[in-house]
Design a protein around this motif. Sequence first.
Motif, mmCIF file in Angstrom:
data_model
loop_
_atom_site.group_PDB
_atom_site.id
_atom_site.type_symbol
_atom_site.label_atom_id
_atom_site.label_comp_id
_atom_site.label_asym_id
_atom_site.label_seq_id
_atom_site.Cartn_x
_atom_site.Cartn_y
_atom_site.Cartn_z
ATOM 1 N N VAL A 189 0.845 -1.199 0.000
ATOM 2 C CA VAL A 189 0.000 0.000 0.000
ATOM 3 C C VAL A 189 0.882 1.251 0.000
ATOM 4 O O VAL A 189 0.615 2.230 -0.709
ATOM 5 N N GLY A 190 1.961 1.235 0.752
ATOM 6 C CA GLY A 190 2.893 2.371 0.805
ATOM 7 C C GLY A 190 3.533 2.637 -0.541
ATOM 8 O O GLY A 190 3.648 3.775 -0.995
ATOM 9 N N ILE A 191 3.947 1.572 -1.212
ATOM 10 C CA ILE A 191 4.583 1.715 -2.522
ATOM 11 C C ILE A 191 3.576 2.253 -3.537
ATOM 12 O O ILE A 191 3.896 3.142 -4.332
ATOM 13 N N MET A 192 2.350 1.760 -3.488
ATOM 14 C CA MET A 192 1.315 2.239 -4.417
ATOM 15 C C MET A 192 1.014 3.726 -4.175
ATOM 16 O O MET A 192 0.824 4.489 -5.122
ATOM 17 N N GLY A 193 0.997 4.109 -2.909
ATOM 18 C CA GLY A 193 0.770 5.522 -2.581
ATOM 19 C C GLY A 193 1.870 6.416 -3.117
ATOM 20 O O GLY A 193 1.631 7.491 -3.655
ATOM 21 N N MET A 194 3.104 5.976 -2.989
ATOM 22 C CA MET A 194 4.240 6.754 -3.484
ATOM 23 C C MET A 194 4.199 6.881 -4.999
ATOM 24 O O MET A 194 4.471 7.938 -5.549
ATOM 25 N N LEU A 195 3.844 5.812 -5.681
ATOM 26 C CA LEU A 195 3.742 5.863 -7.133
ATOM 27 C C LEU A 195 2.638 6.831 -7.560
ATOM 28 O O LEU A 195 2.791 7.578 -8.526
ATOM 29 N N GLY A 196 1.549 6.819 -6.831
ATOM 30 C CA GLY A 196 0.449 7.742 -7.132
ATOM 31 C C GLY A 196 0.860 9.194 -6.957
ATOM 32 O O GLY A 196 0.528 10.054 -7.761
ATOM 33 N N MET A 197 1.605 9.476 -5.903
ATOM 34 C CA MET A 197 2.066 10.843 -5.653
ATOM 35 C C MET A 197 3.042 11.301 -6.730
ATOM 36 O O MET A 197 3.006 12.444 -7.176
ATOM 37 N N MET A 198 3.907 10.402 -7.149
ATOM 38 C CA MET A 198 4.871 10.752 -8.189
ATOM 39 C C MET A 198 4.164 11.020 -9.516
ATOM 40 O O MET A 198 4.543 11.925 -10.255
#
Length: 143
Positions: free
Chosen positions: A8-17
Amino acid sequence: MKKIVLLVGIMGMLGMMACAKKTATETEKVTEASTEIKVGEDGEKQENEAKNSSEKATEAESEAKGKEAGGKEKKDLTVISGTITDAAMYSVNVQGNDGKDYALNKTEKTDISGLSQGIEIGTKVEVTFDKDMNIISMVDPGK
């Protein structure tokens, strides 16, 4: 459980980028659209207007800097000799030796240290004042 949190953390970071890149791209498009170059008479008019406005802005800035920084401003000073005919807290009337009456303003910067009697009606004085009728200095005649 740790794997799910990490995922979930990795998906959130990708979304922000992804959002950050879109914003930068949109900003670039706006910048490109606003730097449209015109040629011919319209271009010359625009260029001349830009130069004139920048020159006026530069003059205004230098004038403001001179006043703020205590830069010496060119003042039109006048010196008269005469007699004090009336005086109040912030004004002094002087009848000049030339026969004219002068209604002058006394400010915080007015230097009256050159008067032996101070400001009294009937006292002969030599007054230096600026174009706005503000007294710069007032001294006894001949000093």
